[in-house]
Design a protein around this motif. Structure first.
Motif, short mmCIF file in Angstrom:
data_model
loop_
_atom_site.label_atom_id
_atom_site.label_comp_id
_atom_site.label_asym_id
_atom_site.label_seq_id
_atom_site.Cartn_x
_atom_site.Cartn_y
_atom_site.Cartn_z
N TYR A 40 5.62 -8.78 61.04
CA TYR A 40 6.60 -8.27 60.08
C TYR A 40 6.38 -6.81 59.74
N HIS A 56 1.85 -10.74 51.23
CA HIS A 56 1.47 -12.03 51.80
C HIS A 56 0.38 -12.62 50.93
N ASP A 113 6.05 -15.01 54.76
CA ASP A 113 5.62 -16.39 54.94
C ASP A 113 6.12 -16.88 56.29
N GLU A 114 6.01 -18.15 56.52
CA GLU A 114 6.39 -18.69 57.82
C GLU A 114 7.76 -19.36 57.83
N THR A 115 8.57 -19.07 56.81
CA THR A 115 9.91 -19.64 56.77
C THR A 115 10.84 -18.89 57.72
N ARG A 116 11.91 -19.53 58.11
CA ARG A 116 12.86 -18.88 59.02
C ARG A 116 13.65 -17.78 58.32
N GLU A 117 13.69 -17.79 56.98
CA GLU A 117 14.41 -16.75 56.23
C GLU A 117 13.61 -15.46 56.09
N CYS A 118 12.35 -15.50 56.39
CA CYS A 118 11.48 -14.35 56.16
C CYS A 118 11.95 -13.11 56.93
N ARG A 119 12.30 -13.28 58.18
CA ARG A 119 12.75 -12.14 58.99
C ARG A 119 13.95 -11.45 58.36
#
Length: 108
Positions: free
Chosen positions: A73, A41, A14-20
């Motif tokens: 990703y 996704h 997703d586009e959250t900062r935690e995704c990475r």
């Protein structure tokens, strides 16, 4: 690299900062445990009336943004995992699609 047996780890894109961090954690853990790696996704559907008003170009734009996110990703995960992960592209309610994936693939 051959397909890895055993359990699979799942990272939801997703586009959250935690995704990475989630993708990297799952990729490293899958590599260390000789497991599989799945990236999921889910594109939330928009109201059909909105799609018809916006036209096909808006749909294409949303799908292009989705693919760009996945490719970002995918490269990160493949590098950390050591092989291309499985990618699941779905459309619908995220909770429902998450449940369907878990029901369909008991290794996750």
């Amino acid at each position: 690299m051959s397909e890895r047996p055993g359990r699979k780890l799942l990272a939801i894109l997703d586009e959250t900062r935690e995704c990475r961090a989630a993708v990297l954690f799952a990729a490293h853990r899958a590599r260390e445990t000789a497991g599989g790696l799945v990236l999921l996704h889910v594109m939330e559907p928009l109201d059909p009336a909105l799609w018809s008003a916006l036209g096909a170009s808006a749909r294409a734009e949303a799908e292009a943004a989705r693919e760009a996110l996945i490719e970002t990703y995918l490269a990160l995960a493949a590098d950390a995992y050591g092989a291309p992960p499985e990618v699941q592209r779905r459309e619908g309610d995220i909770r429902a699609e998450f449940t369907r994936l878990l029901d369909a693939d008991r290794a996750i």
